[in-house]
Design an enzyme around this catalytic site. Structure first.
Site, mmCIF file in Angstrom:
data_model
loop_
_atom_site.group_PDB
_atom_site.id
_atom_site.type_symbol
_atom_site.label_atom_id
_atom_site.label_comp_id
_atom_site.label_asym_id
_atom_site.label_seq_id
_atom_site.Cartn_x
_atom_site.Cartn_y
_atom_site.Cartn_z
ATOM 1 N N THR A 149 -2.928 6.182 -22.061
ATOM 2 C CA THR A 149 -2.747 4.809 -21.587
ATOM 3 C C THR A 149 -1.311 4.389 -21.885
ATOM 4 O O THR A 149 -0.673 4.905 -22.805
ATOM 5 C CB THR A 149 -3.694 3.839 -22.304
ATOM 6 N N ASP B 13 -5.834 13.736 -25.075
ATOM 7 C CA ASP B 13 -5.826 12.321 -24.706
ATOM 8 C C ASP B 13 -5.049 11.594 -25.796
ATOM 9 O O ASP B 13 -5.554 11.311 -26.870
ATOM 10 C CB ASP B 13 -7.254 11.795 -24.588
ATOM 11 N N GLU C 97 -0.593 4.813 -0.543
ATOM 12 C CA GLU C 97 -1.384 6.030 -0.783
ATOM 13 C C GLU C 97 -0.509 7.258 -0.587
ATOM 14 O O GLU C 97 0.259 7.339 0.379
ATOM 15 C CB GLU C 97 -2.573 6.088 0.172
ATOM 16 N N TYR D 22 0.846 -1.204 0.000
ATOM 17 C CA TYR D 22 0.000 0.000 0.000
ATOM 18 C C TYR D 22 0.868 1.235 0.000
ATOM 19 O O TYR D 22 1.860 1.307 0.739
ATOM 20 C CB TYR D 22 -0.938 0.023 1.216
ATOM 21 N N ARG E 125 -0.808 -2.473 -18.644
ATOM 22 C CA ARG E 125 -2.147 -1.865 -18.697
ATOM 23 C C ARG E 125 -2.245 -0.790 -17.623
ATOM 24 O O ARG E 125 -2.097 -1.069 -16.432
ATOM 25 C CB ARG E 125 -3.184 -2.964 -18.462
ATOM 26 N N LYS F 57 -0.881 0.712 -25.110
ATOM 27 C CA LYS F 57 -1.153 0.637 -26.551
ATOM 28 C C LYS F 57 0.182 0.680 -27.294
ATOM 29 O O LYS F 57 1.066 -0.113 -26.964
ATOM 30 C CB LYS F 57 -2.153 1.720 -26.921
HETATM 31 C C1 LIG Z 1 -7.946 3.366 -24.920
HETATM 32 C C2 LIG Z 1 -8.366 4.765 -24.669
HETATM 33 C C3 LIG Z 1 -8.795 5.188 -23.405
HETATM 34 C C4 LIG Z 1 -9.200 4.235 -22.317
HETATM 35 O O1 LIG Z 1 -8.306 3.521 -21.716
HETATM 36 P P1 LIG Z 1 -8.725 2.378 -20.666
HETATM 37 O O2 LIG Z 1 -7.409 2.049 -20.077
HETATM 38 O O3 LIG Z 1 -9.354 1.301 -21.475
HETATM 39 O O4 LIG Z 1 -9.669 2.999 -19.695
HETATM 40 C C5 LIG Z 1 -9.036 6.534 -23.205
HETATM 41 N N1 LIG Z 1 -8.894 7.405 -24.197
HETATM 42 C C6 LIG Z 1 -8.536 7.027 -25.442
HETATM 43 C C7 LIG Z 1 -8.420 8.059 -26.507
HETATM 44 C C8 LIG Z 1 -8.277 5.699 -25.718
HETATM 45 O O5 LIG Z 1 -7.952 5.339 -26.965
#
Ligand SMILES: *Cc1c(COP(=O)(O)O)cnc(C)c1O
Length: 422
Positions: free
Chosen positions: A232, A206, A61, A59, A241, A235
């Site tokens: 993220t 994003d 936090e 933990y 993840r 990818k």
């Molecule tokens: C994949 C993705 C997310 C979400 O990610 P998670 O880890 O599945 O919650 C958010 N924004 C964009 C643009 C994405 O392509």
């Protein structure tokens, strides 16, 4: 010298064969099929080892040096600090928070830092390639904020910055989101910045899909232009993840508070360790070559599909993915996805802009190259892949059986997680 105690697969097998068999089935699926899902990748053995470690027990936090639990000074603090420092260095960012559990969680924290319930926001519409966490009506972002969306032009399938500006002037958003899950071109970050400044909005990018390309120098960086950048890590970036947030120093306190205690409890320190490893891997010439290979492969694959008569949305791609309309080939997106899977090719159906079909059927497929680029496949292989996809979609069951064999032969030449005998 301590012997490292890490995950013991034989013990799992003895204790819980059902789960162990599931893991082996998934490993075999990843190895033996052609993986073309644009948001997936093969994390390295080093990333997997960090993620599957005893750090999951801890933990922590709070943040390095200011935790609400003892026992963080020896390992957790230095590892999280390493991840933060590597993220800032790799992306040239003023501040980094490496704790978000997922992309959706990172966006939630960014909203909490910037917005009050009911505030106006402007983001790309989901059916045109936006993400559900950018204001879809069932998502918290759509329920708690007043959402206006921009899309692509019907003639070019490109984002029209004049439309974005007009929508911003009309809607007066407090937050503008640049970013997508299914779009093939670079965003004009400077134009987004100018529009945000004109209407007094905070600019969030994003970068989940393309941040791996940014890290490898194969895509322009949003970092200089945006107040906040979420992404993220699993990818094209090829980490575990999870997600991260980068921001300007003026947002640092708000962002950290919005992640913890605002929207999360204890951070996943095993995942943070794996993020640190992925960032180290990304800062290498090999990774830069991989990022360029992703983009080259996607272009070659788009060309191959165009040659076979597919309508590739916007005519091509500058990134790691393409969208192709499959309805002119006698299939919906859902049918194409199922036919490809039967032939050992894993990709996903996807709405195309102005899609007449409902999302569960969809007119298109989304095809991405991060996995095949990780395997080392190049543009020569992509001509073959375009042919395999076409035969899977337009052929008979016998054709798909033949394609399955050729897929096996192709992936056999580019093994992931090689077996001792490979
Ligand atoms: C994949 C993705 C997310 C979400 O990610 P998670 O880890 O599945 O919650 C958010 N924004 C964009 C643009 C994405 O392509």
């Amino acid at each position: 010298m301590t012997t490292f105690w890490g995950p013991d697969f034989e013990e799992l097998r003895a204790l819980d064969p059902e789960v162990a068999d599931g893991l082996l089935t998934e490993l075999d699926r990843q190895r033996s099929k052609l993986q073309l899902i644009a948001s997936e990748n093969f994390a390295s053995p080093a990333v997997l080892a960090a993620q599957g470690s005893v750090l999951t027990n801890k933990y922590a936090e709070g943040y390095p040096g200011r935790r609400y639990y003892g026992g963080c000074g020896e390992a957790v603090d230095p590892i999280e600090q390493l991840a933060i420092d590597r993220a800032k260095a790799l992306f040239g960012a003023e501040h980094a928070n490496v704790q978000p559990h997922s992309g959706a969680s990172a966006n939630l924290a960014a909203f909490l830092a910037v917005l009050e319930p009911g505030d106006p926001i402007l983001a790309m519409s989901l059916p045109h390639g936006g993400h559900l966490s950018h204001g879809m009506k069932l998502n918290l972002s759509g329920r708690w904020f007043d959402v206006a969306s921009y899309g692509v032009r019907e003639d070019t399938h490109l984002i029209d910055m004049d439309e974005v500006r007009a929508k911003a002037l009309a809607h007066r958003p407090k937050l503008i989101i640049a970013g997508w899950s299914a779009y093939q071109h670079h965003l004009d970050f400077a134009a987004f910045r100018a529009i945000a400044d004109e209407v007094g909005a905070v600019l969030l990018c994003d970068a989940s899909h393309f941040v791996g390309l940014v890290a490898g120098g194969a895509h322009p960086s949003p970092v200089p232009y945006c107040d906040i950048v979420t992404f993220t890590t699993h990818k094209a970036l090829r980490g575990p993840r999870g997600a991260m947030i980068l921001c300007k120093e003026e947002w640092a306190k708000e962002i950290d508070r919005a992640v913890f205690p605002g929207s999360q409890g204890g951070p996943l320190e095993h995942v943070i360790a794996a993020k640190a490893v992925a960032l180290k891997e990304a800062d290498t010439p090999e990774f830069r070559a991989y990022a360029q290979r992703i983009v080259d492969d996607a272009s070659a694959l788009a060309d191959g599909l165009v040659e076979r008569g597919y309508r590739v949305i916007s005519g091509g791609t500058e990134t790691h993915l393409l969208l192709a309309d499959v309805t002119t080939k006698g299939a919906t997106g859902a049918e194409a996805e199922a036919r490809c899977d039967a032939a050992g090719i894993v990709l996903n159906k996807n709405a195309i802009p102005f899609d007449p079909l409902p999302p569960a059927k969809a007119s298109g497929i989304r095809v991405g190259t991060p996995c095949v680029a990780t395997q080392g496949m190049g543009t020569g292989e992509m001509a073959t892949v375009a042919d395999l996809i076409d035969r899977a979609i337009t052929g008979t069951d016998d054709d798909r059986t033949a394609v399955r064999g050729e897929v096996g032969e192709l992936v056999g030449r580019f093994p992931v997680y090689p077996r001792p005998t490979d």
